[in-house]
Design a protein around this motif. Structure first.
Motif, PDB file in Angstrom:
ATOM      1  N   ASP A 192      44.427  40.413  50.068  1.00 47.30           N
ATOM      2  CA  ASP A 192      43.061  40.665  49.597  1.00 47.30           C
ATOM      3  C   ASP A 192      42.219  39.399  49.737  1.00 47.30           C
ATOM      4  O   ASP A 192      42.476  38.391  49.067  1.00 47.30           O
ATOM      5  CB  ASP A 192      43.108  41.130  48.138  1.00 47.30           C
ATOM      6  N   PHE A 193      41.245  39.453  50.637  1.00 44.35           N
ATOM      7  CA  PHE A 193      40.298  38.348  50.811  1.00 44.35           C
ATOM      8  C   PHE A 193      38.982  38.726  50.145  1.00 44.35           C
ATOM      9  O   PHE A 193      38.617  39.917  50.097  1.00 44.35           O
ATOM     10  CB  PHE A 193      40.038  38.068  52.293  1.00 44.35           C
ATOM     11  N   ALA A 194      38.296  37.764  49.636  1.00 42.48           N
ATOM     12  CA  ALA A 194      36.950  38.021  49.127  1.00 42.48           C
ATOM     13  C   ALA A 194      36.057  38.426  50.294  1.00 42.48           C
ATOM     14  O   ALA A 194      36.270  38.006  51.442  1.00 42.48           O
ATOM     15  CB  ALA A 194      36.404  36.780  48.430  1.00 42.48           C
ATOM     16  N   GLN A 195      35.016  39.252  50.012  1.00 45.81           N
ATOM     17  CA  GLN A 195      34.152  39.757  51.076  1.00 45.81           C
ATOM     18  C   GLN A 195      33.501  38.604  51.841  1.00 45.81           C
ATOM     19  O   GLN A 195      32.837  37.737  51.266  1.00 45.81           O
ATOM     20  CB  GLN A 195      33.085  40.681  50.497  1.00 45.81           C
ATOM     21  N   GLY A 196      33.747  38.598  53.159  1.00 44.33           N
ATOM     22  CA  GLY A 196      33.173  37.583  54.026  1.00 44.33           C
ATOM     23  C   GLY A 196      33.836  36.230  53.912  1.00 44.33           C
ATOM     24  O   GLY A 196      33.332  35.255  54.458  1.00 44.33           O
ATOM     25  N   ASP A 255      39.400  32.478  52.385  1.00 41.46           N
ATOM     26  CA  ASP A 255      40.270  31.814  51.421  1.00 41.46           C
ATOM     27  C   ASP A 255      41.243  32.822  50.814  1.00 41.46           C
ATOM     28  O   ASP A 255      40.880  33.982  50.545  1.00 41.46           O
ATOM     29  CB  ASP A 255      39.436  31.171  50.308  1.00 41.46           C
ATOM     30  N   ILE A 256      42.475  32.363  50.548  1.00 41.68           N
ATOM     31  CA  ILE A 256      43.505  33.228  49.966  1.00 41.68           C
ATOM     32  C   ILE A 256      43.688  32.866  48.501  1.00 41.68           C
ATOM     33  O   ILE A 256      44.043  31.726  48.186  1.00 41.68           O
ATOM     34  CB  ILE A 256      44.854  33.076  50.702  1.00 41.68           C
ATOM     35  N   ASP A 257      43.429  33.801  47.644  1.00 44.85           N
ATOM     36  CA  ASP A 257      43.639  33.603  46.210  1.00 44.85           C
ATOM     37  C   ASP A 257      45.073  34.032  45.882  1.00 44.85           C
ATOM     38  O   ASP A 257      45.369  35.219  45.742  1.00 44.85           O
ATOM     39  CB  ASP A 257      42.631  34.425  45.409  1.00 44.85           C
ATOM     40  N   THR A 258      45.960  33.047  45.765  1.00 49.86           N
ATOM     41  CA  THR A 258      47.385  33.361  45.533  1.00 49.86           C
ATOM     42  C   THR A 258      47.659  33.833  44.116  1.00 49.86           C
ATOM     43  O   THR A 258      48.765  34.290  43.820  1.00 49.86           O
ATOM     44  CB  THR A 258      48.241  32.112  45.822  1.00 49.86           C
ATOM     45  N   LEU A 259      46.678  33.719  43.224  1.00 53.29           N
ATOM     46  CA  LEU A 259      46.892  34.155  41.835  1.00 53.29           C
ATOM     47  C   LEU A 259      46.660  35.650  41.646  1.00 53.29           C
ATOM     48  O   LEU A 259      47.039  36.213  40.608  1.00 53.29           O
ATOM     49  CB  LEU A 259      45.964  33.366  40.894  1.00 53.29           C
ATOM     50  N   LEU A 260      46.025  36.291  42.625  1.00 50.14           N
ATOM     51  CA  LEU A 260      45.833  37.748  42.510  1.00 50.14           C
ATOM     52  C   LEU A 260      47.199  38.432  42.543  1.00 50.14           C
ATOM     53  O   LEU A 260      48.043  38.095  43.388  1.00 50.14           O
ATOM     54  CB  LEU A 260      44.963  38.263  43.650  1.00 50.14           C
ATOM     55  N   PRO A 261      47.453  39.401  41.630  1.00 52.25           N
ATOM     56  CA  PRO A 261      48.782  40.050  41.585  1.00 52.25           C
ATOM     57  C   PRO A 261      49.196  40.661  42.919  1.00 52.25           C
ATOM     58  O   PRO A 261      50.340  40.542  43.352  1.00 52.25           O
ATOM     59  CB  PRO A 261      48.607  41.132  40.500  1.00 52.25           C
ATOM     60  N   GLY A 262      48.228  41.310  43.613  1.00 50.83           N
ATOM     61  CA  GLY A 262      48.559  41.930  44.895  1.00 50.83           C
ATOM     62  C   GLY A 262      48.942  40.912  45.937  1.00 50.83           C
ATOM     63  O   GLY A 262      49.931  41.072  46.667  1.00 50.83           O
ATOM     64  N   ASN A 263      48.178  39.818  46.013  1.00 48.62           N
ATOM     65  CA  ASN A 263      48.473  38.774  46.988  1.00 48.62           C
ATOM     66  C   ASN A 263      49.804  38.090  46.686  1.00 48.62           C
ATOM     67  O   ASN A 263      50.576  37.772  47.590  1.00 48.62           O
ATOM     68  CB  ASN A 263      47.353  37.729  46.996  1.00 48.62           C
ATOM     69  N   SER A 264      50.071  37.842  45.433  1.00 49.72           N
ATOM     70  CA  SER A 264      51.315  37.180  45.043  1.00 49.72           C
ATOM     71  C   SER A 264      52.523  38.007  45.474  1.00 49.72           C
ATOM     72  O   SER A 264      53.494  37.471  46.020  1.00 49.72           O
ATOM     73  CB  SER A 264      51.329  36.958  43.530  1.00 49.72           C
ATOM     74  N   ALA A 265      52.462  39.321  45.243  1.00 45.34           N
ATOM     75  CA  ALA A 265      53.585  40.185  45.610  1.00 45.34           C
ATOM     76  C   ALA A 265      53.760  40.267  47.123  1.00 45.34           C
ATOM     77  O   ALA A 265      54.886  40.218  47.646  1.00 45.34           O
ATOM     78  CB  ALA A 265      53.379  41.582  45.027  1.00 45.34           C
ATOM     79  N   TYR A 289      38.475  51.599  54.880  1.00 48.13           N
ATOM     80  CA  TYR A 289      38.189  50.241  55.370  1.00 48.13           C
ATOM     81  C   TYR A 289      39.088  49.169  54.733  1.00 48.13           C
ATOM     82  O   TYR A 289      39.584  48.278  55.447  1.00 48.13           O
ATOM     83  CB  TYR A 289      36.716  49.901  55.143  1.00 48.13           C
ATOM     84  N   PRO A 290      39.318  49.192  53.415  1.00 49.79           N
ATOM     85  CA  PRO A 290      40.181  48.132  52.837  1.00 49.79           C
ATOM     86  C   PRO A 290      41.585  48.103  53.444  1.00 49.79           C
ATOM     87  O   PRO A 290      42.201  47.032  53.501  1.00 49.79           O
ATOM     88  CB  PRO A 290      40.226  48.504  51.345  1.00 49.79           C
ATOM     89  N   ARG A 291      42.068  49.223  53.916  1.00 51.35           N
ATOM     90  CA  ARG A 291      43.419  49.280  54.489  1.00 51.35           C
ATOM     91  C   ARG A 291      43.436  48.805  55.943  1.00 51.35           C
ATOM     92  O   ARG A 291      44.497  48.714  56.562  1.00 51.35           O
ATOM     93  CB  ARG A 291      43.949  50.706  54.388  1.00 51.35           C
ATOM     94  N   LEU A 292      42.249  48.514  56.497  1.00 53.51           N
ATOM     95  CA  LEU A 292      42.178  47.962  57.854  1.00 53.51           C
ATOM     96  C   LEU A 292      42.208  46.436  57.833  1.00 53.51           C
ATOM     97  O   LEU A 292      42.416  45.801  58.866  1.00 53.51           O
ATOM     98  CB  LEU A 292      40.899  48.436  58.551  1.00 53.51           C
TER      99      LEU A 292
END
Length: 634
Positions: free
Chosen positions: A352-356, A359-369, A495-498
């Motif tokens: 999950d990247f912020a719109q535009g 940067d990778i937010d490693t603290l987001l639960p989805g990104n961490s997993a 779109y988010p799944r692309l």
């Protein structure tokens, strides 16, 4: 002096008392014999004779007289029949049919079930009108013990006493008042109203509704107060006590309730000697490795609703279980496997990247997993000794939303961000093999997801495919996709799944110089099918072995009851063996093609004489084998 009537009464009383004591003593002796084990039921395997024919034979034997002759060795008991010419009773050599007692039998497992059939024989001395005999078969297999449904033999006097208890309890229940109106002195209440309020008594037959407050104004008392005054409170209290006492009264009156659940009524036969023979039939689910089932018999004797003694156990009987699955061929099966020098694998991650942003937010639960999963995947690939990592390409992709050139720069920036993050997870050697790529707008994945979606209309799916072929991707998104009625659904759900990151692993086999090598490997799918067959999991065995069309697949079909499929497989086997011929005999016998079954059975025995003994275990061929008597030929 006593009168004649008094003498007769005294004699009658004396004889009655003497008879009572004689019967009581005889009953005590029989109970003592049962308690000591001198009298016990018998547990046996039925003979091969037809049960109805055996019943007719026993009834016929009961009509024959018996004569006793003397010889040097003592009395000789023989049957006698009436001579048709002289009319005299003549001794014959027709010996009374004996009950064949067997303690074991071979039984066949079919379709995951085995049928147990055994006789419980109760001698006449163990039967009494005032007794109830409870017999419980105990089945033991693979270390587990299970009680089967009990058999009850109830005497007439015992049953009469049971019914008497039920009748007493029914009378008690009938004494419980069910209508609350029976608790009220209705007539006295009417007299009170008629005497003191005649104008309101006239409302007795009036169908109009009068509320309780209005009635209170008329009568001076409320309806509740009137009912309370004329209620028989002592009767209410007595009725409540009886309702609370129902369970205790049932136990008091019905000392031994009649059993209705699990009642066994298969076949009961009374022999000429007064014995009771009960034919017990039980179907049991088979288990993997089941070779033997033991059956024991426990019993209890009841009188006046109380257990008076336990019945001695007869000798156990044994059933040896045979299954067609024991004919499975356990030989390993190998398959040719082509090994490529170069090995390719891939996986996707939804980061999950912020719109535009890249940067990778490693603290987001989805990104961490997702990052944790990717780390384990990379570690697993690198740890394989037989493979060497050549390169790992990280490819980020964006959705069609936004300008194409902007998405191109954004997707590349996101790939570089993921590469940088992974470089810190790998050693220097493997980190140097990281590469990046980008897909500015993932139209290919969009079309694939649209075809699989259940919300988008067929017209919208066609428009998405048309847009994917357009050269101007910015116009395709703004002029085509944005005009779709499901555009909001596309933006929020599709779109988010692309916006994914793909990881492509390129490796080669260590020490392998040729591009391809042909080798053999154990066919694990086939061996799992054989294992399922031997474990009696026929559904799984058929599913796994169906494509092979060989001996074991035919055996799986046959074990599962798919006889025509089994026959089709067996007919396609080019080189027959004793076992393939034996299976052909079994399936043809099932299909009522007895003549052909006989021919295949003889071929099987000719190739392997031991198959003649195997036929005793399979009911499909038992009659054919018995008629041929092939055992004496080898």
């Amino acid at each position: 002096m006593f009168s004649d009537s008094m003498k007769r009464f005294a004699i009658y009383l004396l004889l009655s008392v003497a008879g009572f004591f004689l019967v009581s003593c005889a009953s005590e002796r029989r109970i003592a014999g049962i308690r000591s084990g001198g009298m016990r039921p018998d547990l046996s395997i039925p003979s091969d004779l037809d049960f109805e024919k055996m019943k007719e034979e026993l009834l016929r034997q009961a009509e024959l007289d018996t004569v006793v002759a003397e010889d040097n060795d003592g009395p000789l008991i023989m049957n006698a029949i009436k001579d048709q010419e002289s009319g005299e009773m003549v001794a014959t050599d027709v010996i009374r049919a004996s009950r064949v007692v067997a303690r074991f039998r071979n039984i066949a497992e079919r379709f995951g079930k085995v049928n147990l059939e055994f006789d419980i024989t109760v001698p006449q001395e163990m039967l009494s009108s005032s007794w109830k005999l409870e017999l419980s078969p105990l089945m033991k297999m693979l270390g587990d013990s299970t009680y089967l449904d009990p058999v009850y033999i109830t005497g007439q006097k015992y049953r009469d006493e049971q019914m008497r208890g039920y009748r007493r309890y029914a009378r008690f229940l009938s004494s419980i008042i069910g209508d609350s109106a029976d608790f009220v002195r209705i007539r006295q209440l009417e007299i009170f109203i008629e005497r003191h309020f005649p104008e309101t008594y006239a409302m007795k037959n009036d169908s109009s509704f009068v509320s309780d407050p209005h009635a209170e104004n008329i009568f001076g008392v409320s309806r509740r107060e009137a009912l309370e005054h004329y209620t028989k409170h002592y009767l209410v209290r007595r009725n409540d006590r009886r309702i609370a006492d129902k369970d205790r009264k049932f136990r008091e009156y019905v000392k031994d309730p009649i059993v209705t659940d699990g009642l066994r009524l298969d076949t009961v036969l009374t022999t000429a000697d007064g014995e009771v023979v009960y034919r017990y039939v039980q179907q049991v689910g088979s288990r993997p490795g089941l070779k033997r089932i033991d059956v024991a018999l426990e019993g209890r004797l009841y009188e006046d609703g109380e257990e008076i003694c336990q019945v001695a156990r007869p000798e156990d009987i044994v059933f040896y279980v045979s299954s067609l699955s024991s004919l499975a061929d356990p030989a390993p099966r190998y398959m040719v496997k082509v090994l490529e020098r170069r090995v390719y694998d891939n996986t996707h991650a939804f980061i999950d990247f912020a719109q535009g942003k890249a940067d990778i937010d490693t603290l987001l639960p989805g990104n961490s997993a997702e990052l944790s999963r990717i780390r384990k995947c990379i570690d697993g690939v690198v740890a394989r000794d037989e493979l060497v990592l050549d390169s790992l390409i990280v490819t980020a992709s964006c959705s069609p939303e936004g300008g194409y050139s902007y998405n191109s720069r954004l997707s590349m920036a996101r790939s570089e961000a993921v590469k940088t993050l992974l470089s810190g997870m790998l050693d220097e050697n493997n980190a140097a093999k990281l590469r990046t790529g980008s897909i500015p707008e993932n139209w290919e994945r969009l079309c694939r997801m649209a075809k699989e979606d259940t919300v988008l209309s067929e017209a919208s799916i066609a428009e998405i495919e048309r847009a994917s072929c357009m050269e101007d991707k910015d116009r395709a998104e703004t002029a085509v996709l944005a005009m779709l009625p499901e555009y909001r659904y596309l933006r929020e759900k599709i779109y988010p799944r692309l916006r994914t990151v793909k990881f492509d692993f390129y490796l080669h086999r260590k020490g392998m110089e040729k591009d391809t090598v042909h080798t053999t490997a154990l066919d694990t799918v086939y061996m799992h099918g054989v294992e399922a067959l031997r474990n009696l999991d026929y559904k799984k065995a058929v599913e796994l072995l169906r494509p092979y069309k060989d001996y074991n697949s035919a055996l799986a079909f046959l074990s599962a009851g798919y006889d025509h499929s089994a026959l089709d497989n067996l007919e396609k086997i080019k080189e027959s063996s004793a076992r393939t011929d034996y299976l052909m005999a079994v399936v043809l016998s099932r299909l009522e093609r007895k003549r052909e079954a006989k021919e295949y059975y003889l071929r099987s025995v000719d190739k392997d004489p031991s198959m003649a003994f195997r036929a005793n275990l399979d009911p499909e061929l038992a009659d054919i084998a018995a008629g041929l008597d092939v055992h004496n030929q080898f």
